[in-house]
Scaffold this active site. Structure first.
Site, mmCIF file in Angstrom:
data_model
loop_
_atom_site.group_PDB
_atom_site.id
_atom_site.type_symbol
_atom_site.label_atom_id
_atom_site.label_comp_id
_atom_site.label_asym_id
_atom_site.label_seq_id
_atom_site.Cartn_x
_atom_site.Cartn_y
_atom_site.Cartn_z
ATOM 1 N N HIS A 376 0.789 -1.226 0.000
ATOM 2 C CA HIS A 376 0.000 0.000 0.000
ATOM 3 C C HIS A 376 0.815 1.266 0.000
ATOM 4 O O HIS A 376 0.366 2.311 -0.432
ATOM 5 C CB HIS A 376 -1.010 -0.052 1.134
ATOM 6 N N CYS A 689 -10.483 -4.839 -10.251
ATOM 7 C CA CYS A 689 -9.957 -3.551 -9.799
ATOM 8 C C CYS A 689 -8.527 -3.647 -9.276
ATOM 9 O O CYS A 689 -7.964 -2.668 -8.809
ATOM 10 C CB CYS A 689 -10.870 -2.939 -8.738
HETATM 11 C C1 PEP Z 1 -6.875 -5.823 -4.471
HETATM 12 O O1 PEP Z 1 -6.645 -6.555 -3.517
HETATM 13 O O2 PEP Z 1 -6.707 -6.154 -5.651
HETATM 14 C C2 PEP Z 1 -7.390 -4.465 -4.259
HETATM 15 C C3 PEP Z 1 -7.829 -3.726 -5.252
HETATM 16 O O3 PEP Z 1 -7.357 -4.003 -3.003
HETATM 17 P P1 PEP Z 1 -6.037 -3.444 -2.312
HETATM 18 O O4 PEP Z 1 -4.941 -3.412 -3.338
HETATM 19 O O5 PEP Z 1 -6.363 -2.102 -1.782
HETATM 20 O O6 PEP Z 1 -5.818 -4.459 -1.243
#
Ligand code: PEP
Ligand code: MG
Length: 754
Positions: A376, A689
């Site tokens: 993140h 996503c």
């Molecule tokens: C994912 O896990 O692909 C996602 C979009 O969520 P994050 O990257 O915020 O965990």
């Protein structure tokens, strides 16, 4: 009452702060300001004493002068104690009739019967309480309570730091403490070209600055000789430090209004502390040369915090070091190593708040030694448009001063001390790229394949500032708004009001006619809330993450849902639950939305009555229960970043297993296809996503497997629209069929390479 001014004007807090000389003077200004705005006759701040479990009156206006310090309540005692024990506001028009009422003789409290107390907390840990009182009959209203909760959240950070400084003032011996020894660097030289992994694109060129606050601090080690300075020089250096920090704070706030709430407040508070800068000044007046005075006190404080068991307190040592280095840089500008502007920052790891500070300082790029591409921190850095390369070469942290580095983050290459032709070539290609970007073909209003199949192209949003990039681009709405960033960079949970303000801004800037998907709080794993530090888990990715955290912390969950529903009034909002692993979790989470909507309706507060509800598919268990979920979800979104991690049992942040983290593993591909098939029966949208969605390489597979919606970071929208337009959907179906039949990664690769 003027709630907007009181709620939103963070700079007002700063202003009050800059005008006060001590923490007590600051708190007194706060109680006066709150009493004035809330039209209350009495306002008090209590501080929680963790050693005794008592609440002690620390600042007050309206009661007898000697009440401060004298009034002490056990947790649970009196209305204030009750509010802290139960972690909720307590409001009553007649305090004296409440069963928990506790009267303190000689305080004049009996005159003010209308009472409102709100706890001040860091996460679930109490810090104190803020109370207001009025002479009856003017009871407080719900609106007053909401405003007081917002103020309490603003105050939490400052009061927590004040409390730590107080603790520190009592604990440090005047002789000071010795610092742990600096770690020696590894032997060997740094190669001229380093291959890493570019995770936030772009290029940067500048001098390398190794961000190791402990090491920079040790440069000013004990026994060093300094030119002589006066105490006036010291005051000037402290004053200059304060104004630089204020400028940085303002810059971050302008750039990132959602994320940057008082990120320099700990620094500013320390600058006001009598035991800290006050003692430096006292030492200087007593004849200690100012650099030594600064370092003596700095070492005491950094040493004290570094020795604490609690990681949250240990982090404070870095705040102290950072501040001391800033003061020293103003005393000894010719030695300043703290100029970040235009530098390539190399670090072993960074906190989100560090990244915000560095962005305010306008650095040229970052090289990180740890962390995976999808972690993140990388996502945040990308949102801030800072080139970032992750390289597995700890030696980089031993770079000599003056080393230059050129980051080509699009290709993951770091050139150390590049020759002039390389720099020239890099500058030329950067110019060319800019020119091409300026001329790049505008997006078409409709996103579709070559044969006319409509594809929904949504955008992912991490920070409000992403909407600026989004403005001129064509998109179908927000497919994923990661709500956690404001939680990650603050020092405490943002209140419902703060969240409401951020969400309302997002909706305003994207437009009410567009679909906007709010993914509920997704913390845990690598997204650690520093103020929720007592949550130590052996396997954080398998622990209290995402929806599990929300369901276990119902009050926080409801605050977020209420904020989303309120902000979404009259807009097309969707609520997306992360990390759903069972039907129970989905039903329970849905119920929270229904309850919140009913509560808001009961109070006549305008809100969105029927947001669409979605499930993020990240956990493989969902594959087996899709048929049970489709009935209860309006849409699905595959979070491939986590889906791959959990499907393949590969930590997405661990560089050592990065090769095993593979989007085209047959199990991942077949899992995606199964989801599409299961959702198709009920005609539910399935979007992707995760990062896989912005890779042209995987696009034929995704479209061929039946995906009709993608959500990508704004900068990828033009590229993905153009790539979609090149694809023929029936050809894509054939390619996807072949990929689904392949049994190994290599076979899949061969098909993709064709
Ligand atoms: C994912 O896990 O692909 C996602 C979009 O969520 P994050 O990257 O915020 O965990
Ligand atoms: Mg995820």
């Amino acid at each position: 009452m003027d709630p907007i001014r009181l709620l939103c004007d963070i700079s007002e807090m700063n202003w009050i702060f800059s005008g006060s000389d001590t923490i007590d003077a600051f708190l007194t200004r706060v109680v006066n300001m709150v009493a004035h705005h809330m039209e209350a006759e009495v306002c008090s701040i209590y501080m929680y004493d963790a050693a005794t479990g008592d609440l002690v009156l620390r600042a007050n206006v309206g009661l007898a002068d000697d009440a401060v310090g004298k009034v002490r309540l056990a947790r649970g005692e009196g209305l204030t104690g009750l509010s802290v024990k139960e972690m909720r506001p307590i409001s009553t028009p007649h305090a004296s009739r409440h069963p928990n009422y506790r009267f303190f003789e000689g305080t004049d409290e009996e005159k003010y019967d209308a009472f409102l107390a709100v706890p001040i907390a860091r996460g679930i840990f109490p810090i104190g309480a803020l109370t207001i009182q009025r002479g009856a009959p003017q009871p407080f209203r719900d609106e007053d309570r909401a405003v007081m909760q917002a103020i309490s959240s603003q105050l939490a950070n400052i009061i927590e730091n004040a409390r730590l400084l107080q603790l520190m003032g009592a604990a440090v011996s005047p002789e000071g403490r010795s610092l742990p020894e600096a770690k020696p660097g590894a032997d060997g030289t740094i190669p001229p070209i380093i291959k890493g992994r570019g995770v936030s694109g772009g290029t940067g060129y500048g001098e390398v600055l190794v961000l190791d606050k402990a090491r920079s601090f040790d440069r000013y080690g004990a026994g060093r000789q300094y030119p002589l300075f006066t105490s006036g020089d010291l005051s000037a250096a402290i004053g200059a430090t304060e104004s630089q920090l204020r400028t940085l704070q303002q810059r971050v706030e302008r750039k990132l209004s959602d994320a940057a709430s008082l990120i320099f407040s700990a620094h500013l508070l320390m600058l006001k502390d009598n035991n800290f800068t006050g003692r430096m000044q006292q030492l200087a007046i007593n004849g200690v040369n100012p650099p030594e005075a600064v370092m003596t006190v700095g070492r005491e404080y950094a040493g004290f915090f570094a020795e604490q068991g609690n990681p949250y307190l240990r982090e404070k040592a870095d705040d102290v070091r950072d501040l001391v280095i800033r003061i020293m840089a103003n005393l000894l500008p010719e030695e300043a190593s703290h100029e970040y502007r235009g530098k390539i920052v190399a670090a072993a790891d960074l906190y989100p708040s560090d990244v915000l500070m560095l962005s305010a300082e306008e650095i040229a790029g970052i090289v990180l030694i740890a962390g995976g591409a999808a972690s993140h921190l990388s996502i945040l850095v990308r949102s801030l448009r800072i080139p970032l390369i992750i390289a597995n070469l700890p030696l980089l942290l031993c770079c000599e001063e003056g080393t230059a580095a050129l980051l080509d983050a699009d290709n993951g290459t770091i050139f150390i001390n590049p020759s002039p032709p390389i720099v020239e070539q890099f500058e030329k290609s950067a110019r060319d790229r800019e020119a091409v970007a300026g001329r790049s073909a505008p997006m078409t209003p409709r996103t579709a394949t070559k044969d006319g199949l409509r594809i929904a192209l949504y955008s992912n949003i991490n920070l409000l500032s992403d909407t600026v990039t989004l403005k001129p681009l064509v998109h179908d709405g927000i497919g994923l708004y990661r709500t956690e960033f404001p939680f990650l960079v603050r020092s405490t949970f943002p209140t419902e009001e703060e969240q409401f303000a951020i969400y309302a801004k997002l909706i305003d800037s994207v437009g009410r006619e567009k679909e906007i998907t709010f993914r509920t709080l997704d913390i845990g794993g690598d997204k650690v809330l520093p103020y929720y530090g007592d949550l130590h888990e052996k396997n954080p990715f398998l622990g209290i993450r995402s929806i599990r955290f929300s369901l276990q912390n119902r009050a926080l969950f409801k605050e977020q849902i209420r904020a989303i529903l309120r902000a979404g009034s009259g807009a097309r909002i969707r609520i997306l639950f992360p990390m759903i692993s069972s039907k129970e979790e989905l039903l329970e989470s849905r119920l929270v939305v229904t309850e919140c909507a009913a509560e808001l309706a009961g109070k006549g507060i305008s809100h969105n009555e029927q947001p669409k509800i979605g499930v993020m598919i990240e956990i493989p268990s969902v594959l087996e229960i899709m048929d049970d979920l489709v009935e209860f979800a309006d849409f699905f979104s595959i979070g491939t970043n986590d889906f791959i991690q959990y499907m393949l049992a590969v930590d997405r942040t661990n560089e050592k297993v990065a090769d095993l983290y593979c989007a085209h593993h047959p199990a991942v591909l077949r899992g995606i296809r199964r989801i599409v098939i299961a959702a198709a029966g009920e005609r539910r949208e399935v979007s992707v996503c995760g990062e896989m969605a912005h890779s042209p390489r995987y696009l034929p597979f995704l479209l061929g497997a039946g995906i009709r919606a993608l959500s990508v970071d704004p900068q990828f929208l033009p590229l993905m629209q153009a790539e979609i337009a090149k694809i023929d959907s029936s050809e894509a179906r054939i390619i996807a069929g072949k990929m689904l039949a392949a049994g190994t990664r290599e076979e899949v690769e061969r098909i993709m390479d064709k």
